[in-house]
Design a protein around this motif. Sequence first.
Motif, mmCIF file in Angstrom:
data_model
loop_
_atom_site.group_PDB
_atom_site.id
_atom_site.type_symbol
_atom_site.label_atom_id
_atom_site.label_comp_id
_atom_site.label_asym_id
_atom_site.label_seq_id
_atom_site.Cartn_x
_atom_site.Cartn_y
_atom_site.Cartn_z
ATOM 1 N N LEU A 50 109.024 -47.977 97.122
ATOM 2 C CA LEU A 50 109.705 -49.261 96.970
ATOM 3 C C LEU A 50 108.671 -50.381 97.022
ATOM 4 C CD1 LEU A 50 112.298 -50.910 96.716
ATOM 5 C CD2 LEU A 50 112.442 -50.908 99.221
ATOM 6 N N LEU A 51 108.485 -51.046 95.901
ATOM 7 C CA LEU A 51 107.449 -52.064 95.793
ATOM 8 C C LEU A 51 108.001 -53.438 96.141
ATOM 9 C CD1 LEU A 51 105.757 -50.908 92.468
ATOM 10 C CD2 LEU A 51 105.300 -50.179 94.813
ATOM 11 N N LEU A 52 107.302 -54.130 97.015
ATOM 12 C CA LEU A 52 107.629 -55.504 97.376
ATOM 13 C C LEU A 52 106.425 -56.385 97.059
ATOM 14 C CD1 LEU A 52 109.314 -55.053 100.895
ATOM 15 C CD2 LEU A 52 110.411 -55.039 98.644
ATOM 16 N N ASP A 53 106.671 -57.507 96.440
ATOM 17 C CA ASP A 53 105.615 -58.455 96.093
ATOM 18 C C ASP A 53 105.091 -59.101 97.371
ATOM 19 O OD1 ASP A 53 104.074 -60.630 95.124
ATOM 20 O OD2 ASP A 53 105.329 -60.794 93.335
ATOM 21 N N ALA A 54 103.799 -58.950 97.620
ATOM 22 C CA ALA A 54 103.218 -59.499 98.844
ATOM 23 C C ALA A 54 103.230 -61.020 98.862
ATOM 24 C CB ALA A 54 101.775 -59.001 99.004
#
Length: 218
Positions: free
Chosen positions: A133-137
Amino acid sequence: MTGLAEARNDEERAELIEAGRLLFARPCNFFYAAQKSDQLPEPGLPEVAFCGRSNVGKSTLVNALVGQKALARVSQTPGRTRQLNFFNLADRIVLVDLPGYGYAKASKDMQRDWQGVMFDYLRGRPNLMRVILLLDARVETKSSDRAAMELMNVAAVAFQIVLTKADDVGPVKLAARIKEAEALAREHTAAHPLVLVTSSETGQGIAELRAEIASLAA
């Protein structure tokens, strides 16, 4: 094979990193695309899926992992990718690039169509080992991200939070973002405890993510 979170010392960690390097040095090829639930390929090899909001950098990260510039299509228009793309890595594991969710300018019908098949896949794929699950830093966690976590938690689909675009964030903000992501992981029983921080531009975290995926391969 265990993952980095279970490594007992630096030697075991180095072995995991090397296993990831060797796996991703082997051929990876696109072999299937599906736009509807009834078009999904028959379950076979273990699968790891990449999930996240539109424009979070899913395709770019897949390309960085496999060391190819154009294996996964990188759309210049967020929300354009509406299909699940399947990539065979060395006949040991399949990488699945899922449609982005949460793109505000897409029509409600369009969002329902392509997000529906994505969520059907997440709920019903027996050989799905983990969702990345990718979250924008660079931005705060959105309601659509939380909804995806809840869906996977209820469906008992194992997922691991990975922050993207870390090169574009200052150290103080990045540290706060990591702390927030780790807290989110603790809130969900289906979440892997190790949060990874990546940058497709600098290569940060790529070796560690390769190691995690290699630990799930056949």
